[in-house]
Design an enzyme around this catalytic site. Structure first.
Site, PDB file in Angstrom:
ATOM      1  CG  ASN A  47      -0.414  -0.240   2.521  1.00 38.01           C
ATOM      2  OD1 ASN A  47       0.615  -0.896   2.648  1.00 38.01           O
ATOM      3  ND2 ASN A  47      -1.066   0.270   3.545  1.00 38.01           N
ATOM      4  CD  GLU A  49      -1.421   4.720   4.701  1.00 35.73           C
ATOM      5  OE1 GLU A  49      -0.912   5.569   5.472  1.00 35.73           O
ATOM      6  OE2 GLU A  49      -2.121   3.769   5.098  1.00 35.73           O
ATOM      7  CB  CYS A  58      -5.388  -1.474  -1.542  1.00 34.59           C
ATOM      8  SG  CYS A  58      -6.673  -0.776  -0.518  1.00 34.59           S
ATOM      9  CD  GLU A  60      -5.275  -6.128  -0.816  1.00 37.81           C
ATOM     10  OE1 GLU A  60      -4.792  -4.980  -0.824  1.00 37.81           O
ATOM     11  OE2 GLU A  60      -5.967  -6.562   0.122  1.00 37.81           O
ATOM     12  CB  CYS A  92      -8.704  -5.027  -3.024  1.00 39.79           C
ATOM     13  SG  CYS A  92      -7.615  -3.608  -2.788  1.00 39.79           S
TER      14      CYS A  92
END
Ligand code: THU
Length: 136
Positions: A47, A49, A58, A60, A92
């Protein structure tokens, strides 16, 4: 094809490793993902941010987008590693479901302990998909 146990362990290890490169200064909840393509190649994501919180991406989806941009569209399994075995978010699940509900999803914690192992279609039943985009 469902991966054997050694492949599942390798996926978890890869997800644990890439989790260390997550950029998660706001939530302090790093996530790592390792996606096994039908070709045998593994694509990783962590991830990332941002100070503008909603622009965060994210783990995934980063793995999935990396794989697709490399030409992969068929996937057998994904391992997701979080601190406590938290499961993939709805966004996701939706993105992964585009490429098939038979994907094996393995969720493990930071120690590598498996918390959940299931098919994607059980995580997102009745998903909206390409089949819904029929012309009127
Ligand atoms: N996160 C993921 O990377 N994957 C998920 O499926 C759930 C949430 C990230 C987003 C954010 O950086 C942090 O975890 C806390 O929500």
């Amino acid at each position: 094809m469902a991966p054997d146990r050694a492949s599942v362990q390798e996926l978890i290890e890869r997800a644990r490793e890439v989790r260390r490169r997550a950029y998660a200064p706001y939530s302090e909840y790093p996530v790592g993902a390792a996606l096994l393509a039908r070709s045998g190649q593994i694509f990783e994501g962590a991830n990332v941010e941002n100070a503008a919180y909603p622009t965060t991406m994210c783990a995934e989806r980063i793995a999935a987008f990396a794989a697709v941009t490399q030409g992969e569209r068929a996937f057998d399994a994904i391992a997701v590693v979080t601190l406590n075995g938290g499961a993939p978010c709805g966004a996701c699940r939706q993105v992964l479901s585009e490429f098939g509900g038979d994907l094996l999803v393995i969720v493990a914690d930071a120690k590598g302990q498996i918390h959940l192992e299931t098919k994607l279609k059980d995580l997102i039943p009745h998903a909206f998909g390409p089949q819904d985009l029929v012309q009127p």
